[in-house]
Design an enzyme around this catalytic site. Structure first.
Site, PDB file in Angstrom:
ATOM      1  N   ASP A 134      52.531 -27.955  65.304  1.00  0.00           N
ATOM      2  CA  ASP A 134      53.109 -26.808  64.617  1.00  0.00           C
ATOM      3  C   ASP A 134      53.995 -26.060  65.606  1.00  0.00           C
ATOM      4  O   ASP A 134      53.533 -25.652  66.674  1.00  0.00           O
ATOM      5  CB  ASP A 134      51.973 -25.903  64.108  1.00  0.00           C
ATOM      6  N   ASP A 179      58.510 -27.378  60.020  1.00  0.00           N
ATOM      7  CA  ASP A 179      58.182 -27.333  61.456  1.00  0.00           C
ATOM      8  C   ASP A 179      56.748 -27.744  61.759  1.00  0.00           C
ATOM      9  O   ASP A 179      56.192 -27.371  62.774  1.00  0.00           O
ATOM     10  CB  ASP A 179      58.425 -25.910  62.004  1.00  0.00           C
ATOM     11  N   GLU A 180      56.162 -28.554  60.888  1.00  0.00           N
ATOM     12  CA  GLU A 180      54.727 -28.789  60.994  1.00  0.00           C
ATOM     13  C   GLU A 180      54.387 -30.149  60.403  1.00  0.00           C
ATOM     14  O   GLU A 180      54.915 -30.506  59.349  1.00  0.00           O
ATOM     15  CB  GLU A 180      54.070 -27.688  60.164  1.00  0.00           C
TER      16      GLU A 180
HETATM   17 MG   LIG Z   1      54.983 -23.018  62.719  1.00  0.00          MG
END
Ligand SMILES: [Mg+2]
Length: 402
Positions: A8, A104-105
């Protein structure tokens, strides 16, 4: 035992803004709606902004009241997507099994990559380094035996975290954490639980399955399994179905070996039918057994040749069952059969030179069963699944079957 990594990015949008605008670094950056608009929310904010009590999803007007000197910027989606692609390219260098959760993960199943890179911790460290080299941004990483634990772990030491959950010390990691860390525990459930003195995940686990069910109903059992550190969901790449599986919960827990075997046969038959319907074969078979105390055993095997036949899948399911060493000592509440490692069919049949004589005989047998299976599928597609049952799928004494 699997090794799952959750990656993350830290304060992603705000970090990209600080990367592209060096003058923003070390300052409170708030990405989101314009404060003067009087409406909209914070999409992301830098760690410097969090010190002012700002967090994502907060109304932008409140953020502005708390930190009028902050740098307020509107999101640049195209730029974030561009960096996201670079991040996921790095993930792809470590495994094909990547499940994006958001821009983003993502989850990575690195079980098959351990032989190349060493440990899960090593891979986690390498991913952090590579992401930083490629993008100049910092990620937090959790390494654990399943998705649930990996996701919690990545959040533990944010930012720039690397947290490894030792499979032998899951309870030590999990049980001191507050109940809200469990997926599916909202404010309501948390209130209900804390009014009964249940504040940590360990408190919930100590209630036992029945205790949790008494408070939360059947939904509580999922939470109980998570509190026991159990989560058998696979990393789903989304590109294609990676597996086809079926499971059945018995009407009451059973220690009857014949009943368990009959269930495995019925499930093998169902799975094989679905494989043939999808036009694929499988190179892997796994079984899942969950006992009365909700602990789950899974066993898998890789086949020498791909198959979509009930008999072959059932054969391996039985072999896996006997591998568990179970002879009716404990009662099972659920069994499952899954075909994983799906493959296009026919690969093995087009290469007869690979077979010696013995295998060629086996191949003939398989081909014969294949034709029978096709006939079964045809009848089922016309008259429904119930139209044809194998002898031992019919409950009761097979001799009495008409
Ligand atoms: Mg994040």
């Amino acid at each position: 035992m699997r090794t799952i990594i959750h990656v993350d990015m830290d304060a992603f949008f705000a970090s990209v803004e600080q990367l592209d605008h060096p003058e923003y670094r070390g300052k409170p950056v708030i990405v989101g709606a314009r404060p003067e608009s009087g409406r909209g929310v914070v999409a992301a904010c830098s760690y410097e902004a969090r010190k002012f009590g700002i967090h994502s999803a907060m109304p932008i007007t409140i953020a502005f009241r708390r930190c009028p000197e902050g740098i307020y910027v509107t999101p640049r989606g195209a730029r974030y997507k561009e960096i996201s692609r670079e991040i996921f390219r790095v993930f792809g260098d470590f495994t094909d099994l990547v499940e994006p959760l958001s821009i983003d993960e993502g989850f990575l199943d690195v079980t098959g990559s351990l032989c190349l890179f060493g440990t899960g911790e090593k891979i986690g460290q390498l991913i952090k380094e590579r992401v930083f080299e490629e993008t100049g941004l910092v990620a937090s990483v959790g390494v654990a035996p399943n998705k649930f634990l990996a996701k919690i772990a990545s959040d533990i030491n944010k930012p720039d975290g690397l947290c490894v959950v030792d499979p032998d010390r899951v309870f030590e990691f999990l049980h001191p954490l507050p109940i809200k860390r469990l997926w599916g525990v909202g404010a309501k459930t948390a209130d209900k639980l804390s009014s009964r003195g249940v504040r940590t995940i360990g408190d919930l686990a100590h209630l036992g399955a029945d205790g949790v069910r008494a408070i939360l109903g059947p939904h509580g059992l999922d939470l109980y399994r998570l509190a026991m550190g159990e989560d058998d969901r696979e990393v789903e790449t989304g590109r294609e179905a990676k597996s086809i599986g079926n499971e059945v919960t018995f009407s009451e827990d059973t220690a009857d070996t014949e009943r368990v075997k009959r269930a495995l046969l019925a499930l093998s038959d169902k799975v094989a039918g679905r494989l043939r319907k999808a036009g694929v074969e499988t190179l892997g078979v796994s079984i899942k057994l969950r006992d009365e105390k909700f602990s789950t055993i899974t066993r898998s095997v890789t086949l020498e040749k791909p198959t979509a036949l009930t008999g072959v899948i059932y054969h391996y399911a039985l072999a896996l069952l006997s591998e568990t060493g179970w002879h009716g000592e404990r009662r099972f509440r659920l069994v499952g059969v899954t075909a994983n490692k799906l493959a296009e069919p026919g690969g093995h049949l087009s290469q007869p030179e690979l077979f010696d004589t013995g295998e060629a005989d086996e191949r003939l047998v398989r081909e014969r069963e294949g034709r029978a299976a096709e006939a079964v599928d045809l009848i089922r597609s016309k008259f429904g699944v119930e139209a044809l049952k194998r002898g031992s799928l019919v409950p009761g004494d097979p001799k009495k079957v008409k």
